[in-house]
Design a protein around this motif. Structure first.
Motif, PDB file in Angstrom:
ATOM      1  N   LEU A  15      28.099  24.778 139.309  1.00 20.89           N
ATOM      2  CA  LEU A  15      28.634  26.083 138.926  1.00 20.89           C
ATOM      3  C   LEU A  15      28.608  27.046 140.106  1.00 20.89           C
ATOM      4  N   SER A  16      29.496  28.033 140.072  1.00 23.20           N
ATOM      5  CA  SER A  16      29.452  29.107 141.059  1.00 23.20           C
ATOM      6  C   SER A  16      28.237  29.992 140.772  1.00 23.20           C
ATOM      7  N   GLY A  17      27.938  30.888 141.716  1.00 26.25           N
ATOM      8  CA  GLY A  17      26.798  31.789 141.528  1.00 26.25           C
ATOM      9  C   GLY A  17      26.936  32.647 140.283  1.00 26.25           C
ATOM     10  N   GLY A  18      28.135  33.159 140.058  1.00 27.55           N
ATOM     11  CA  GLY A  18      28.363  33.987 138.877  1.00 27.55           C
ATOM     12  C   GLY A  18      28.226  33.192 137.597  1.00 27.55           C
ATOM     13  N   GLU A  19      28.739  31.965 137.599  1.00 19.27           N
ATOM     14  CA  GLU A  19      28.638  31.104 136.417  1.00 19.27           C
ATOM     15  C   GLU A  19      27.188  30.725 136.148  1.00 19.27           C
ATOM     16  N   GLN A  20      26.426  30.498 137.202  1.00 18.65           N
ATOM     17  CA  GLN A  20      25.010  30.181 137.028  1.00 18.65           C
ATOM     18  C   GLN A  20      24.265  31.367 136.413  1.00 18.65           C
ATOM     19  N   GLN A  21      24.608  32.569 136.850  1.00 12.58           N
ATOM     20  CA  GLN A  21      23.947  33.747 136.275  1.00 12.58           C
ATOM     21  C   GLN A  21      24.288  33.895 134.797  1.00 12.58           C
ATOM     22  N   MET A  22      25.533  33.663 134.456  1.00 18.71           N
ATOM     23  CA  MET A  22      25.927  33.712 133.050  1.00 18.71           C
ATOM     24  C   MET A  22      25.178  32.662 132.241  1.00 18.71           C
ATOM     25  N   ALA A  23      25.033  31.463 132.805  1.00 17.30           N
ATOM     26  CA  ALA A  23      24.314  30.398 132.110  1.00 17.30           C
ATOM     27  C   ALA A  23      22.847  30.755 131.912  1.00 17.30           C
ATOM     28  N   ALA A  24      22.251  31.417 132.896  1.00 17.96           N
ATOM     29  CA  ALA A  24      20.846  31.811 132.776  1.00 17.96           C
ATOM     30  C   ALA A  24      20.662  32.854 131.676  1.00 17.96           C
ATOM     31  N   ILE A  25      21.576  33.809 131.606  1.00 18.67           N
ATOM     32  CA  ILE A  25      21.496  34.823 130.550  1.00 18.67           C
ATOM     33  C   ILE A  25      21.751  34.177 129.191  1.00 18.67           C
ATOM     34  N   ALA A  26      22.753  33.299 129.130  1.00 23.30           N
ATOM     35  CA  ALA A  26      23.076  32.622 127.876  1.00 23.30           C
ATOM     36  C   ALA A  26      21.900  31.775 127.403  1.00 23.30           C
ATOM     37  N   ARG A  27      21.243  31.105 128.309  1.00 18.57           N
ATOM     38  CA  ARG A  27      20.077  30.287 127.936  1.00 18.57           C
ATOM     39  C   ARG A  27      18.999  31.155 127.286  1.00 18.57           C
TER      40      ARG A  27
END
Length: 234
Positions: A135-147
C-alpha cells in the motif's frame, strides 16, 4: 468520558510525563499538539495501558483504568491508531482489519464494522487482498485507522495520523477524522501538524517537556501568539 489527573510516566529514570491533567468529553475532537519529545505518544501509550503511570489517575467513563492491562482497556471501548501505522506487512488489508476486531465476538457486529470501514475508506475494499506492505503511505494510514475502528471504540486515539503524508493526503485524512467523529466516535488526536489539528478540533492542549502548558478552545489556540510562533511556524 476520559479524565487524566496529575499523570506522571517515566522511562526508567527519565520522566516523560510530569503531572499531565486533561479531559475529553463525549462527542469531542480534542487535540494535543507539541514538538517531538514533548510526551504526546507517551501519553497515549499510558492511556491504553502500554505504559503504567508512576503517579496520578486515568478514568474512562467513571472507571479507573490506570494500571489495567491494555487488553482490558481495549474491551472498555478505547482503540488507538499508533504512530508509524504498524500494520502487519505480510498480511492482507482484510487480515489487518480483522486483527483490530479481536475483541469482537458477534459476527453481525463484525460484518457491520467491516462495512463501515469500507464505506469510510473505499480504497481499502479495492485493496483488501493486497498485503499491507504494497500500500501507499496514505493507504497504510487509512488501514491503520480502519483497524482501530474495527473494535467499534467509543474513544479513538490517533497518534500522528498525518506523519509522512503529502499535503493532499493530509487534508483527506483530516476530513475522514471529522467524518468518523460525526458518526459518533469521540477522538483524542495527537498531532505535530498543529494548524490542521486545531482547525478540526473543538479544544486543544499544548504539551511541552511533559507538561501541559496551554489549554483552550482550538479557535483560541489558533489565535494565540505563542502557539502561532512556536507551533504554527508564523
Amino acid at each position: 468520558m476520559l479524565q487524566l489527573d496529575n499523570v506522571h510516566t517515566a522511562y526508567g529514570s527519565i520522566k516523560a510525563l510530569k503531572g499531565v491533567s486533561l479531559h475529553v468529553d463525549q462527542g469531542e475532537i480534542v487535540t494535543v499538539v507539541g514538538a517531538n519529545g514533548a510526551g504526546k505518544s507517551t501519553m497515549l501509550r499510558t492511556i491504553t495501558g502500554l505504559m503504567r503511570p508512576t503517579e496520578g489517575s486515568i478514568t474512562f467513563e467513571g472507571e479507573r483504568i490506570d494500571g489495567k492491562p491494555s487488553e482490558r482497556i481495549a474491551t472498555l471501548g478505547i482503540a488507538m491508531s499508533p504512530e508509524g501505522r504498524r500494520l502487519f506487512p505480510d498480511m492482507s488489508v482484510y487480515e489487518n482489519l480483522l486483527m483490530g476486531a479481536y475483541t469482537q465476538r458477534d459476527k453481525t457486529a463484525l460484518a457491520q464494522s467491516l462495512d463501515r470501514c469500507y464505506n469510510l475508506f473505499p480504497i481499502l475494499k479495492e485493496r483488501e487482498t493486497q498485503t499491507a506492505s504494497t500500500l501507499s503511505g496514505g493507504e497504510q494510514q487509512m488501514a491503520a485507522i480502519a483497524r482501530a475502528l474495527m473494535s467499534q471504540p467509543r474513544l479513538l486515539l490517533l497518534d500522528e495520523p498525518s506523519l509522512g503524508l503529502a499535503p493532499i493526503l493530509v487534508r483527506q485524512v483530516f476530513r475522514l477524522i471529522q467524518e468518523i467523529n460525526s458518526q459518533g466516535t469521540t477522538i483524542l488526536l495527537v498531532e505535530q501538524n498543529s494548524n490542521m489539528a486545531l482547525r478540526i478540533a473543538g479544544r486543544g492542549y499544548v504539551l511541552e517537556n511533559g507538561h501541559v502548558v496551554m489549554e483552550d478552545s482550538a479557535a483560541a489556540l489558533l489565535k494565540s501568539d505563542v502557539v502561532r510562533a512556536s507551533y504554527l511556524g508564523e
